[in-house]
Design a protein around this motif. Structure first.
Motif, PDB file in Angstrom:
ATOM      1  N   ALA A 294       0.981  -1.190  -0.027  1.00 13.01           N
ATOM      2  CA  ALA A 294       0.105  -0.044  -0.009  1.00 13.01           C
ATOM      3  C   ALA A 294       0.919   1.494  -0.132  1.00 13.01           C
ATOM      4  CB  ALA A 294      -1.058   0.126   1.150  1.00 13.01           C
ATOM      5  N   PHE A 295       0.191   2.316  -0.498  1.00 13.28           N
ATOM      6  CA  PHE A 295       1.163   3.600  -0.528  1.00 13.28           C
ATOM      7  C   PHE A 295       2.443   3.614  -1.490  1.00 13.28           C
ATOM      8  CE2 PHE A 295      -1.709   3.508   3.290  1.00 13.28           C
ATOM      9  CZ  PHE A 295      -2.450   4.506   2.886  1.00 13.28           C
ATOM     10  N   LYS A 296       2.519   2.815  -2.066  1.00 14.96           N
ATOM     11  CA  LYS A 296       3.663   2.651  -3.148  1.00 14.96           C
ATOM     12  C   LYS A 296       4.190   3.844  -3.864  1.00 14.96           C
ATOM     13  CE  LYS A 296       3.656  -0.687  -6.032  1.00 14.96           C
ATOM     14  NZ  LYS A 296       3.656  -1.807  -6.873  1.00 14.96           N
ATOM     15  N   THR A 297       3.216   4.385  -4.607  1.00 20.87           N
ATOM     16  CA  THR A 297       3.333   5.238  -5.410  1.00 20.87           C
ATOM     17  C   THR A 297       3.611   6.877  -4.380  1.00 20.87           C
ATOM     18  OG1 THR A 297       2.068   4.376  -7.330  1.00 20.87           O
ATOM     19  CG2 THR A 297       2.465   7.019  -7.147  1.00 20.87           C
ATOM     20  N   TRP A 298       2.778   6.840  -3.353  1.00 18.43           N
ATOM     21  CA  TRP A 298       3.146   8.015  -2.682  1.00 18.43           C
ATOM     22  C   TRP A 298       4.618   8.057  -2.178  1.00 18.43           C
ATOM     23  CZ3 TRP A 298       3.991   7.383   2.658  1.00 18.43           C
ATOM     24  CH2 TRP A 298       4.129   8.420   3.193  1.00 18.43           C
ATOM     25  N   LEU A 299       5.037   6.846  -1.485  1.00 18.85           N
ATOM     26  CA  LEU A 299       6.230   6.652  -0.951  1.00 18.85           C
ATOM     27  C   LEU A 299       7.254   7.195  -1.956  1.00 18.85           C
ATOM     28  CD1 LEU A 299       8.050   6.177   1.468  1.00 18.85           C
ATOM     29  CD2 LEU A 299       7.755   3.746   0.796  1.00 18.85           C
ATOM     30  N   GLY A 300       7.110   6.482  -3.142  1.00 17.14           N
ATOM     31  CA  GLY A 300       8.153   6.900  -4.110  1.00 17.14           C
ATOM     32  C   GLY A 300       8.289   8.245  -4.499  1.00 17.14           C
ATOM     33  N   GLU A 301       7.101   9.063  -4.437  1.00 15.94           N
ATOM     34  CA  GLU A 301       6.945  10.614  -4.774  1.00 15.94           C
ATOM     35  C   GLU A 301       7.561  11.428  -3.536  1.00 15.94           C
ATOM     36  OE1 GLU A 301       2.864  11.043  -5.719  1.00 15.94           O
ATOM     37  OE2 GLU A 301       2.964  10.615  -7.811  1.00 15.94           O
ATOM     38  N   ALA A 302       7.315  10.845  -2.326  1.00 12.71           N
ATOM     39  CA  ALA A 302       7.746  11.631  -0.951  1.00 12.71           C
ATOM     40  C   ALA A 302       9.216  11.546  -0.844  1.00 12.71           C
ATOM     41  CB  ALA A 302       7.265  10.878   0.152  1.00 12.71           C
ATOM     42  N   VAL A 303       9.829  10.395  -1.505  1.00 18.83           N
ATOM     43  CA  VAL A 303      11.291  10.206  -1.439  1.00 18.83           C
ATOM     44  C   VAL A 303      11.985  11.124  -2.833  1.00 18.83           C
ATOM     45  CG1 VAL A 303      13.147   8.742  -1.874  1.00 18.83           C
ATOM     46  CG2 VAL A 303      11.342   7.827  -0.567  1.00 18.83           C
ATOM     47  N   ALA A 304      11.315  11.116  -3.773  1.00 19.72           N
ATOM     48  CA  ALA A 304      11.981  11.797  -4.761  1.00 19.72           C
ATOM     49  C   ALA A 304      11.919  13.142  -4.737  1.00 19.72           C
ATOM     50  CB  ALA A 304      10.863  11.410  -6.252  1.00 19.72           C
ATOM     51  N   CYS A 305      10.773  13.782  -4.006  1.00 24.93           N
ATOM     52  CA  CYS A 305      10.428  15.451  -3.789  1.00 24.93           C
ATOM     53  C   CYS A 305      11.392  15.909  -2.640  1.00 24.93           C
ATOM     54  CB  CYS A 305       8.966  15.732  -3.656  1.00 24.93           C
ATOM     55  SG  CYS A 305       8.254  15.188  -5.168  1.00 24.93           S
ATOM     56  N   HIS A 306      11.715  14.935  -1.695  1.00 29.81           N
ATOM     57  CA  HIS A 306      12.107  15.621  -0.425  1.00 29.81           C
ATOM     58  C   HIS A 306      13.507  14.954  -0.173  1.00 29.81           C
ATOM     59  CE1 HIS A 306       8.259  17.345   0.588  1.00 29.81           C
ATOM     60  NE2 HIS A 306       7.701  16.297   0.035  1.00 29.81           N
ATOM     61  N   PRO A 307      14.739  15.522  -0.239  1.00 27.75           N
ATOM     62  CA  PRO A 307      16.010  14.766   0.091  1.00 27.75           C
ATOM     63  C   PRO A 307      16.249  14.418   1.185  1.00 27.75           C
ATOM     64  CG  PRO A 307      15.994  17.372  -0.515  1.00 27.75           C
ATOM     65  CD  PRO A 307      14.583  16.770  -0.521  1.00 27.75           C
ATOM     66  N   ASN A 308      15.692  14.751   2.211  1.00 25.70           N
ATOM     67  CA  ASN A 308      15.889  14.282   3.505  1.00 25.70           C
ATOM     68  C   ASN A 308      15.240  13.133   3.911  1.00 25.70           C
ATOM     69  OD1 ASN A 308      13.498  15.936   3.244  1.00 25.70           O
ATOM     70  ND2 ASN A 308      13.108  15.690   5.629  1.00 25.70           N
ATOM     71  N   VAL A 309      14.149  12.627   2.930  1.00 29.87           N
ATOM     72  CA  VAL A 309      13.555  11.268   3.201  1.00 29.87           C
ATOM     73  C   VAL A 309      14.399  10.138   2.309  1.00 29.87           C
ATOM     74  CG1 VAL A 309      11.599  10.157   3.036  1.00 29.87           C
ATOM     75  CG2 VAL A 309      11.480  12.441   3.520  1.00 29.87           C
ATOM     76  N   THR A 310      14.446   9.092   2.866  1.00 32.42           N
ATOM     77  CA  THR A 310      14.976   7.947   2.110  1.00 32.42           C
ATOM     78  C   THR A 310      14.328   6.695   2.754  1.00 32.42           C
ATOM     79  OG1 THR A 310      16.622   7.197   3.934  1.00 32.42           O
ATOM     80  CG2 THR A 310      17.341   8.464   2.263  1.00 32.42           C
ATOM     81  N   ARG A 311      14.083   5.696   1.588  1.00 28.96           N
ATOM     82  CA  ARG A 311      13.432   4.498   2.139  1.00 28.96           C
ATOM     83  C   ARG A 311      14.080   3.299   1.678  1.00 28.96           C
ATOM     84  NH1 ARG A 311      10.017   2.875  -3.695  1.00 28.96           N
ATOM     85  NH2 ARG A 311      11.948   1.433  -4.347  1.00 28.96           N
ATOM     86  N   ALA A 312      13.487   2.102   2.364  1.00 28.86           N
ATOM     87  CA  ALA A 312      14.213   0.826   2.325  1.00 28.86           C
ATOM     88  C   ALA A 312      13.128  -0.251   2.355  1.00 28.86           C
ATOM     89  CB  ALA A 312      15.110   0.742   3.454  1.00 28.86           C
ATOM     90  N   VAL A 313      12.490  -0.674   1.113  1.00 24.28           N
ATOM     91  CA  VAL A 313      11.379  -1.356   1.103  1.00 24.28           C
ATOM     92  C   VAL A 313      11.914  -2.742   0.865  1.00 24.28           C
ATOM     93  CG1 VAL A 313       9.347  -2.020  -0.030  1.00 24.28           C
ATOM     94  CG2 VAL A 313      10.006   0.446   0.184  1.00 24.28           C
ATOM     95  N   PHE A 314      11.326  -3.832   1.834  1.00 22.04           N
ATOM     96  CA  PHE A 314      11.785  -5.241   1.595  1.00 22.04           C
ATOM     97  C   PHE A 314      10.581  -6.084   0.981  1.00 22.04           C
ATOM     98  CE2 PHE A 314      14.970  -3.501   4.301  1.00 22.04           C
ATOM     99  CZ  PHE A 314      16.168  -4.161   4.187  1.00 22.04           C
ATOM    100  N   TYR A 315      10.958  -6.749   0.028  1.00 21.71           N
ATOM    101  CA  TYR A 315       9.765  -7.787  -0.445  1.00 21.71           C
ATOM    102  C   TYR A 315      10.242  -9.115   0.029  1.00 21.71           C
ATOM    103  CZ  TYR A 315       7.124  -4.118  -3.161  1.00 21.71           C
ATOM    104  OH  TYR A 315       6.548  -3.054  -3.710  1.00 21.71           O
ATOM    105  N   GLU A 316       9.212  -9.884   0.691  1.00 26.63           N
ATOM    106  CA  GLU A 316       9.658 -11.439   0.954  1.00 26.63           C
ATOM    107  C   GLU A 316       9.357 -12.139   0.130  1.00 26.63           C
ATOM    108  OE1 GLU A 316       9.352 -14.187   4.802  1.00 26.63           O
ATOM    109  OE2 GLU A 316       8.365 -12.109   4.810  1.00 26.63           O
ATOM    110  N   GLU A 317       8.215 -12.219  -1.009  1.00 27.29           N
ATOM    111  CA  GLU A 317       7.823 -13.106  -1.880  1.00 27.29           C
ATOM    112  C   GLU A 317       7.610 -12.317  -3.329  1.00 27.29           C
ATOM    113  OE1 GLU A 317       4.302 -14.720  -0.555  1.00 27.29           O
ATOM    114  OE2 GLU A 317       4.939 -15.192   1.640  1.00 27.29           O
ATOM    115  N   LEU A 318       8.674 -12.018  -3.901  1.00 27.30           N
ATOM    116  CA  LEU A 318       8.886 -11.471  -5.070  1.00 27.30           C
ATOM    117  C   LEU A 318       7.950 -12.190  -6.112  1.00 27.30           C
ATOM    118  CD1 LEU A 318      12.903 -10.567  -5.602  1.00 27.30           C
ATOM    119  CD2 LEU A 318      10.928  -8.915  -4.904  1.00 27.30           C
TER     120      LEU A 318
END
Length: 402
Positions: A309-333
């Motif tokens: 959930a909120f995958k697109t929102w999180l990507g945009e938040a990281v792209a627009c705000h240099p102080n924000v980073t993400r680390a997303v883990f998928y267990e069952e690709l």
């Protein structure tokens, strides 16, 4: 007036702590059966799914044990009391409910333990329960005074939006046309709906999943169960399938002591699993709305892109705000999941791989997800030198972090 226990009575209560460690769940299961048989209207206040699984009885047994073990040092229960009183206030638990619970709990002790508990010990427990009740009632009274409204209030489902294969957001606006209330990111509300197959109203607590904006309250609900191992969640299924835009739902005022400390300027690490992402979305959205430049690491784990959930929102938040980073883990690709776009790592969260990004000595860590997930993340962070006082967690349902 709050009862005062004698030294002998305190000793008697403390001495019975091992009894609750051994027989507590038997007593609390008996208690719930007894209370509901005598006061069936109280079934409206309790999650009947947790009743059926026995998890609510287990939780109550652990709470009674903790109280008995710390009867001479109630300050040690501060964090637990804070969490429980916020849950109670959100469920609209009132002072008149406490004598009913006390009557049936003490009667259950007698009926389960029989001659193993004498009259003096039972009287000590009666006074101890009265002491605890007064403590809880006092804390809850302050929460009710500070609440945006009292009891349940009708809200309109103004918008319904699918966030993933499992999670749908509901945008709620006050039915009276007033502005939506403020709240602290991380807090939750209780939503109540009538469940026909049970014949009772059922309350469920959901984290708010947006920044406070004066326009709406947003909750994002996971459709629970529905497979061979887990039966469908009664209220989550009802909300997904039976509540459409324009419907009315009953909602309590925001509560919860799991909240972002917005007074700090130090880094924030937001760690979530599955639907535990919802309060983290509120926290990050609020920091962005506040114009904060705090360093934020958003660490999330889920099975794959279908349930992210909120995958697109999180990507945009990281792209627009240099102080924000993400680390997303998928267990069952899945074949359609794109590394570096949808997710960053395969497998479960591993802080060894995030040492520079998310293990920061002056950061505060906020955890939300299944209990076992949060316990694992807490243990991993402490093992890497993070002070436990900087780790904050939200627990719904049964259990607590050790």
């Amino acid at each position: 007036m709050t009862p005062v226990l004698t030294a002998d009575q305190i000793s008697r209560v403390k001495a019975t702590a091992p009894v609750f460690a051994q027989h507590g769940t038997t007593i609390t299961k008996h208690f719930y059966r007894r209370m509901f048989a005598n006061r069936p209207e109280l079934r409206n206040l309790f999650n009947q799914t947790h009743q059926a699984s026995g998890s609510q009885a287990d939780t109550l047994a652990r709470a009674v044990y903790a109280y008995a073990a710390n009867i001479d040092n109630l300050g040690a229960l501060g964090a637990a009391v804070g969490r429980i009183t916020h849950k109670h206030a959100s469920l609209n638990i009132r002072p008149e409910h406490y004598p009913i619970v006390g009557e049936h709990l003490l009667a259950s002790v007698v009926e389960v333990l029989g001659d193993a508990v004498d009259a003096e010990t039972l009287e000590a427990w009666r006074l101890a329960y009265a002491q605890l009740a007064q403590l809880m009632i006092g804390v809850e009274a302050k929460l009710y005074e500070q609440a945006a409204w009292s009891g349940y209030r009708p809200f309109i489902v103004a918008r319904k939006e699918v966030e993933s294969d499992e999670i749908t957001s509901f945008y709620l606006t006050p039915a009276d046309g007033a502005a939506a209330c403020g709240y602290e990111p991380g807090q939750f509300v209780t939503v109540k709906r009538y469940v026909g197959e049970l014949g009772v109203d059922q309350p469920r607590q959901y984290s708010l999943s947006d920044a406070p904006n004066g326009q709406h309250l947003r909750i994002s609900v996971k459709r629970e169960g529905g497979n061979e191992q887990i039966p469908p969640g009664r209220l989550s299924t009802l909300l997904h399938d039976g509540v459409e835009e324009g419907a009315i739902v009953e909602v309590t005022a925001p509560m919860g002591d799991f909240r972002l400390d917005r007074t700090k300027t130090t880094p924030v690490v937001l760690v979530s699993g599955g639907v535990g992402i919802t309060p983290m979305v509120s926290m990050l959205s609020t920091l962005i709305a506040d114009g904060s430049t705090r360093r934020v690491a958003f660490v999330h784990a889920c099975r794959n892109g279908r349930v992210h959930a909120f995958k697109t929102w999180l990507g945009e938040a990281v792209a627009c705000h240099p102080n924000v980073t993400r680390a997303v883990f998928y267990e069952e690709l899945e074949a359609t999941d794109r590394e570096g776009v949808d997710y960053d790592y395969e497998g479960r969260i591993d802080f060894a791989r995030l040492a520079d990004q998310a293990v920061l000595p002056d950061a505060d860590y906020y955890l939300c997800g299944p209990l076992a997930f949060m316990q694992a993340q807490r243990d991993a962070l402490v093992a890497r030198g993070v002070d436990a006082s900087r780790i904050h967690s939200e627990v719904f349902g049964s259990g607590a972090l050790e």
